[in-house]
Structures are given as C-alpha cells and as structure tokens.
Motif scaffolding. Structure first.
Motif, PDB file in Angstrom:
ATOM      1  N   VAL A 246      50.797  44.071  38.573  1.00  0.00           N
ATOM      2  CA  VAL A 246      51.327  45.052  39.530  1.00  0.00           C
ATOM      3  C   VAL A 246      50.173  45.908  40.026  1.00  0.00           C
ATOM      4  O   VAL A 246      49.774  46.878  39.387  1.00  0.00           O
ATOM      5  CB  VAL A 246      52.413  45.938  38.890  1.00  0.00           C
ATOM      6  CG1 VAL A 246      52.998  46.880  39.940  1.00  0.00           C
ATOM      7  CG2 VAL A 246      53.515  45.091  38.286  1.00  0.00           C
ATOM      8  N   PRO A 284      43.380  51.572  32.753  1.00  0.00           N
ATOM      9  CA  PRO A 284      42.229  51.480  31.855  1.00  0.00           C
ATOM     10  C   PRO A 284      41.243  50.429  32.369  1.00  0.00           C
ATOM     11  O   PRO A 284      41.657  49.376  32.867  1.00  0.00           O
ATOM     12  CB  PRO A 284      42.869  51.024  30.533  1.00  0.00           C
ATOM     13  CG  PRO A 284      44.325  51.361  30.651  1.00  0.00           C
ATOM     14  CD  PRO A 284      44.655  51.267  32.098  1.00  0.00           C
ATOM     15  N   ALA A 286      39.276  48.229  31.049  1.00  0.00           N
ATOM     16  CA  ALA A 286      39.336  46.872  30.494  1.00  0.00           C
ATOM     17  C   ALA A 286      40.477  46.086  31.132  1.00  0.00           C
ATOM     18  O   ALA A 286      40.345  44.902  31.462  1.00  0.00           O
ATOM     19  CB  ALA A 286      39.516  46.932  28.977  1.00  0.00           C
ATOM     20  N   GLU A 287      41.594  46.767  31.322  1.00  0.00           N
ATOM     21  CA  GLU A 287      42.772  46.097  31.877  1.00  0.00           C
ATOM     22  C   GLU A 287      42.524  45.669  33.319  1.00  0.00           C
ATOM     23  O   GLU A 287      42.819  44.532  33.701  1.00  0.00           O
ATOM     24  CB  GLU A 287      43.970  47.046  31.793  1.00  0.00           C
ATOM     25  CG  GLU A 287      45.252  46.477  32.364  1.00  0.00           C
ATOM     26  CD  GLU A 287      46.397  47.492  32.336  1.00  0.00           C
ATOM     27  OE1 GLU A 287      46.234  48.545  31.690  1.00  0.00           O
ATOM     28  OE2 GLU A 287      47.429  47.231  32.965  1.00  0.00           O
TER      29      GLU A 287
END
Lengths: 481, 481
Positions: A246, A284, A286-287
């Motif tokens: 998303v 975040p 990393a995400e």
C-alpha cells in the motif's frame, strides 16, 4: 427572495455589523465556488466567530424559512458552496482556530475554517501531521474537507477525510448544537460522525472538528515509472495493490498530461511516455526499501520504459511538482474542459482506462487523465473548444458516458469532490427510488424545514430535475483536480 | 402481548412452518443473550433465509405494530438480543452464507449469520483474513459483530468492526430494503454505514454485509512482560503508544487474573506478578524486529520484572491461551460478578487504573482487570458473593462509580459490548437532552413506528427509566470479555 431590513438587523445583532456582508459587490464575491459555471449570490453573508452565533443564525433562518448555505474556503468543484436560491451564506473563515492539541491521544480539535495545511504546520515540530491532503490543501479548510469528505494523493494509504474525523460539533438545521463522536474509540449510541462527514452542509453546519493526528513517517521514498501505454501502467497499479503493497501515494499521469507538464511546468517527465506512475512509499526505512525493490520489479514486468528513484528531497519535490500543477498545465492547452470525478473498484482500472480511450475516440475529443490510481478515483478532463459548434455537446455526451461506464463497473458517480449542485441530477443513476426517498427522510431528521443548503446532494430541487445537465468548467489555470 | 393464530399463519406463509418457533419450550431458548440476568421470551422466533423474507416479516410486524428483535448468535453481553416486550425475534442463523469473495478488491460480502471465524478460515488459503476478532469469534456472527460494533484484541492496530464494513444491505423498520456503501471508497450521498454499524438493531436488520479483507501479515511476534505494579504496566502501555508503535494487540492482565489463569488454565504466567502485558506485533519481519527491541527497552524502563518472547507458534499459543480463557478462569474464583465495559482516552489509563484500585478498596471488593489496554477499553470484573448481605449493593455502587470515573476522564459508558438494555439507563450520563432527543428523532427516520428492538440503546423504554440499575451477571465459566 429579498430579505427585509429587519432581518438584516437581526443578523447584525447576532454577529455584529462587521460580521455581515450585505452590499451587492460584497455578495458577488460569494456567488460561486470553483465550479464557476453555477452562480447564485446569497442575500447576506455572515461571518460568525462562535458556535453560539452559528446556532442563533440558523434558528433565525429557520423561523423565517430562509436558506442557509455553509461555506469554507470556496474551493469546492461541484457548486456546493453557492446560494442556489439566495438566503444566508455562513462563511467559516473567522472560525479558524485550533481549539485543542492533544498529542498523547494523537488528536486535535479545530474550528471548521482552519486551513488544512496549517494543522500539519502547527504539529510538525512535535512530530505529527494531519494526513488527508487534497491538492487544494494550501487554501481549502478542514470544515470544507470534512463536508465533502475530501480525498488526496496520500489517502490511498491513510484513508479519506472520514477516516480521520473522530468527533464533531454540529449545528443542525433545527438549530440544535450536537456533539457526536469524540476522542474515545467506539462511542455508544448512533455513530453520526460518518453521516455528517460528506453531507455537504445539507444536515447542518460543522462548528468544531476533532481529527486524528499521525506520526510523521520515519522515511519517504518517491519513484517515477514511465510506460509506453496507459494499459500497462494500469495493470502495474493492479499488480502493486495485489502484491499487498500500500504505497502512500500512487498517481497516474497520462500522455496528454505528461506533455502538458513538460511544456508548462518543466518537471522533466520522460518524453514520449504514454503514461507515468508517481509512487510514494513511507514508513520504516527497512520496510520501504524492500517495497521499492518489489515495485521496481513489478513495473519492469509490466514493460516500464524507465524508472527513476528520487535521491533527495529536491528531486522528490520536482517529481511532485509536475503532478501538483498538472491541472494548471492542461489549462494552458485548452481553456475549456469538463472535469469528471468518478470511481471504479480498483480492480476494474485497466478496463475503465480502455473505455475512457474509446469514449474519447468516439466523440473526437482529447480526454486527459491524472488521478489517484490506487483507489480507483478517476479525474478524466474532457478538453473541448467552445468555439467549435457542437463540441460542447459532444463533451457532455462523453462525460455522461464516462459516468455511466463507471457505474456499470460497480463504481460511483463521485469520488472526492462530492455531489453538490453539479451531480445531484446523477444520483438516480446510482441509487434507487427507495434509497433516495430514504436519504430525503434522513435529511429531514436533521433539517425538519429543509433550509440547509437546498438543491444540493439530492435531486430534490427543480434545478436538479430532469433535463438538467452538468455544465462545462471554466476553471482558471492552477486549480486542483 | 399474545399474538393471534392468524398472525402465526402469516409468519408461516412468509418463512415456512419450519422457519417459525412458536412453542413455549422453543421460545425459552431465545429468552436471553449472554447477559443472562435479563429475560424476556419473544412471542415467535422466525428463521428467515432471504432478505425478501426479512422485509416481509418487518412489514407484517409494522402493520400489526409488533416489536421486531434481531438476533445473531446471542453471545452479546448487554441484553441486546432479547425480547423486552415480546414480539417477533428474527434469528439470522440460517442466513449464514458467504455471498461473494472478491480478492482483487480485497472484500467479501456475507450474510449476517456467518460465524466470524469462518470468514478468515474461508479466505486463509488465498492469504487473506477478516481482522476484527472479538474473543467470541468462534461462535459470534458477523451480523452481531456489526450490530454492536464489536472490538477485539487485534482492533488496536486494525480498528474496530466499523472500520472493516464497506457496505450493508439493511431492512429498515419501515420495511424498506436499502443498500448503503459498497466496494468503492467514498460513495456519494449520506454515509449511513457508520450509523447502522453499532445501532444494535434499533434502525433495522442487517441482511448482507460487505467487509474488508486484509492480507495475512508476513510475520508475527508475541511478547509477555510482567511488572510488580499495574501502574508500571499502564505507564509502559502509554509509553509504547507514545513511541509511535502500534502493536497488533496490547492486552493488560492484572494480578487477580494472573493468579486465576495460572491456577485455572496453567498458562505459566510469571508468578507473583502484579500485572502482565501481552503484546503482539505483526507486519514485515524487519519492522517488527525493530519494534520488539524498542518495546523490550520501554518495558525495562518501566521496571518490568521479566520479559518473554515466544520462540514458536506453540509458545505463542500458550501465551494467548491464558488471555483467551481469562474470564472463565476468574469465574472459577467467584461465581457472581459484574462485568464493566467502559472506555477512557488511552492517555488516562494509568489514572483510571489507580481509580479502579481505590474504588475496589473503598467498597471492600476484588476488582479483576483484563482488557485491551492499547485502546483504553476497560473490562473491570467486580467479584462479589451474593450470599453476603449487602455485597451485591456494594458491587453495584462500585460499578456506578467506575462508569462515572471513566466519563469524568472524557471516556464513554461502553466500549465494544454496546448499550443494549443493560446500559440504556446510563446514556444520559454521557449525552445531553438535545443529543438524546436528536438520536430518538434519527431513529424514527429509520423506524417510523418504533417497532425495532424497543427498549434498547436509548433510555426511552419504561424498563430503562429512573431507578433502573444494571444487574449482576451470572455468566457461565468460559465466556468472553
């Protein structure tokens, strides 16, 4: 309707003489919203400063059976904030304070006239912001956003305005002051917040709005992918959503817009692209890194010509500049156009885009597309030249066909702009007689005498009856889709 | 009220003779929901299979001015699904089909009698689930969940039922069949979905429900932290939320419950702990790893005694087993108790927990606490012994004080359970006369003749008048908070 001097005196008693606009010149300023085709000046404009003043004005109007028309910044695109049958316009520009900032509970209570962007500016130092960001957010008010249930590029991930409104204070058409919802989740009784958000001032006037604040995301990543065909870009959108990603924003910009933006704004979008996707991830670090890798792969799988990733804030701003000034850029190509705002379930996006192209071809018209692809909210702009005989009629026909095509796919007559005066005629295309009759009964529960924003939202007003058609927009360059 | 044989014949004509329960023994089965104190058998129970049948039953009842009481699985805790004044109960157990699974648009349309957990089971193979998970989800129906706007442990991150309902088909008290909302975001007209969710059957009967499906999260991490004092645990909850972390679940279990769980369920919670937090994270593995590190640090900063991280699914199941069987475990300690369901803004959690302890001490009663800490929804269980003279009265007084303390902190008289018959008396504690009068007018827009679930939600019924008090629960062990 000409209202009496005694009525004016009563208004002045409530809001003070500096709080009433009654001259012909003054009232003309308020004769239209951004859908400038529809014009109708109110008899008086009042500029209240308190909820009590608003309630007193409504009670006076109810007693005298005078129409009440709410207005925020007047940036609406559907003729919602103009006086169809005269009456009293209640402008909320003086009620623009932040009443409460409650960071532990992540919410704020504001008056309806507060400019959308100001709330994020007032909370950014503490690490918060207000997520709904209609393209007009620099000038539109939170009261107007709530009344039309506004969307915006970042509403794909964060939801539309209604998802961010926790509670409301409202003055009903009966002149009562109600408080609905609040800071606590799941209040008892009927949840009227949702019904009041998006009611376009037909139930009452919003006088205070408690909204959710979000934490500013840890990191942001912006990508721009170009495709030779809009169908490929549409399929890529569906694939991204189907992959469970998303994005914060997922904007589609078609060939006509890419050309207009490159010529008018100089954003340097890839030349010769049939479509461009502007994709923003936040969260975040990393995400979003992992998601970016996946999105690049999906775009490649759908024959992307080129994929750019913004390396810094300056490059990110340049990528967004094109999108944000898109409507203005097209306005330079054609002074006259009809702007549609319809919705399809997002899985039908590739299909509706093929239909848009076919409708344009059938009516020999350029239909430019820039829209919030992720949530299936289309904004086809039908360009026409009003000096060419018959072209306006063809544009109207194309506009009607577009709307009906969206409905046939299980969509909706309006997405983020609202119904207003412009689309009241089209409500029976989506709703049955029982639904509309029920909505009218529902409306009367709030507004027993039918004084609140008459002619809007429901096809009850003569102006919205059979034979009434949406009109061509003549928006100035630089306005918002 | 005794209804005539002719009325029975008409019901049988609509739903067939096997679709009507009319014997005294049969009707007794439906005389109460899980708030077993309130009893009232309906004159007839009908078990319709189609929306048309439901509408015909309502029209018949409207013609004859007979009360209509909707019922899902009957697991409600507020006396909402029982017949206060007789009439016809409409049981939705036969309307339990999944009508549509639409994975591209991430939604499903189900009949109201579908058991909550079945939907997740039917969609798990495709990687989807239905997020709202009341502790009763193995037996409660989605129609009942929607009617009470149910919560659940994972609603902290994912929102309560209303956040997952996209559209509804409803038979109003006037016997109309309406369709509100739908698959497309932001439908035009009044957004009635929110008002119908949580209306507890007082506006109409939900006959089809379109709900959002979510992707099953990539990874899950479950932690259990113990503290010597509940105030420390409460402060840790506030700190976690303030840090911008939204766990999937954040459950508080107090000393009384920890003891009961260890003795009754054998979950092996840390002995001697004054409070335990059960924390679950879900999402991308990298994200939840980082969040887990942060949470461990926050718990340490708030004097956690011990922190366990589940290493595998078996250990995770064991940590949850204690929470899920908590109410039953306390039921073994005391057969009689009053279960409160109130809400405070989550920042007031430490404060209300101190107040709960003080109220228990003042009335010499044990008040056990297990609740969804992250969203400020409390479930104090006031234990009492009805063989001790005066103890029931003291329990009632403590219960009243708790409710008023929550309201004084800006909270609400009910969180996830609803108002029903049990809390109708308390609505005036939270709402003013104008608000309640408006709600009654609003209700009449849906239900012009006042036949829908009379006596529930609003203090309009004689049974909910002055002097009416909430009653002691005698729930069987193993029921749900």
């Amino acid at each position: 309707m000409a209202l009496s001097p005694a009525f004016l005196s009563e208004l002045e008693r409530i809001v003070g003489s500096s709080g009433v606009v009654s001259t012909a010149e003054g009232r003309m300023v308020y004769e239209a919203d951004m859908h400038t085709f529809y014009k109708g000046a109110p008899d008086f404009v009042v500029l209240p400063e308190t909820t009590r003043e608003v309630a007193e004005v409504v009670r006076l109007c109810r007693r005298e059976h005078v129409a009440v028309v709410p207005r925020g910044s007047g940036t609406g695109l559907i003729g919602g904030a103009m006086a169809t049958v005269g009456g009293v316009m209640v402008s909320m520009t003086r009620m623009n304070n932040i009443l409460d900032l409650d960071f532990p509970n992540r919410c704020a209570t504001v008056q309806p006239g507060l400019i959308n962007l100001w709330l994020s500016q007032a909370t950014r130092a503490q690490g918060y912001y207000f997520a709904p960001d209609p393209s007009s957010q620099m000038v539109s008010s939170i009261g107007g956003n709530a009344s039309t249930n506004a969307g915006g590029p970042h509403c794909l991930k964060y939801g539309i305005t209604v998802n961010h409104v926790l509670g409301l204070e409202v003055v009903t058409g009966a002149g009562e002051i109600l408080r609905v919802g609040g800071k606590a989740q799941d209040p008892p009784g009927y949840d009227l917040t949702g019904a009041l958000v998006g009611a376009e001032g037909t139930l009452g006037l919003l006088t205070a709005i408690t909204v959710r604040l979000l934490h500013v995301p840890a990191a942001v990543k912006t990508l721009l992918a170009s495709f030779s065909a809009i169908e490929d870009a549409s399929e890529a959108v569906s694939a991204i959503v189907a992959a469970g990603i998303v994005p914060a924003a997922l904007e589609m910009i078609d060939e006509t817009f890419v050309k207009a933006i490159n010529e008018g704004v100089g954003a340097g979008y890839p030349k010769g692209a049939g479509a461009v996707l502007l994709i923003e991830l936040d969260g975040p670090a990393a995400e979003i890194e992992a998601q970016a890798v996946r999105i690049v792969q999906i775009c490649r799988d759908h024959a992307a010509l080129e994929i750019r990733v913004a390396r810094d804030e300056a490059e990110r701003a340049l990528l967004w500049k094109g999108r944000k000034e898109a409507a203005g850029a097209v306005g330079r190509m054609s002074a006259t156009w009809i702007l549609q705002d319809a919705v399809v379930p997002r899985s039908r996006l590739p299909e509706i885009m093929r239909e848009v192209v076919a409708i344009g071809a059938r009516h020999r018209l350029v239909i430019a597309n820039v829209f919030h692809a992720g949530d299936g909210n289309l904004h086809p702009m039908i360009l026409y030249d009003d000096r060419v005989p018959g072209e306006l009629d063809r544009a109207h026909d194309a506009n009607d066909e577009l709307l009906r095509a969206c409905l046939a796919m299980g969509g909706s007559v309006t997405g983020e702009h609202g119904v207003g005066l412009d689309k009241a005629w089209s409500m029976p295309l989506q709703f049955g007689d029982a639904d509309l009759a029920f909505m009218a009964r529902f409306r009367r529960a709030f507004d027993p005498d039918g004084i609140m924003n008459p002619g809007k939202l429901l096809p009850s007003h003569p102006a919205c009856g059979e034979g009434f058609r949406p009109a061509a927009s003549k928006l100035p360059a630089g306005t918002w889709v």
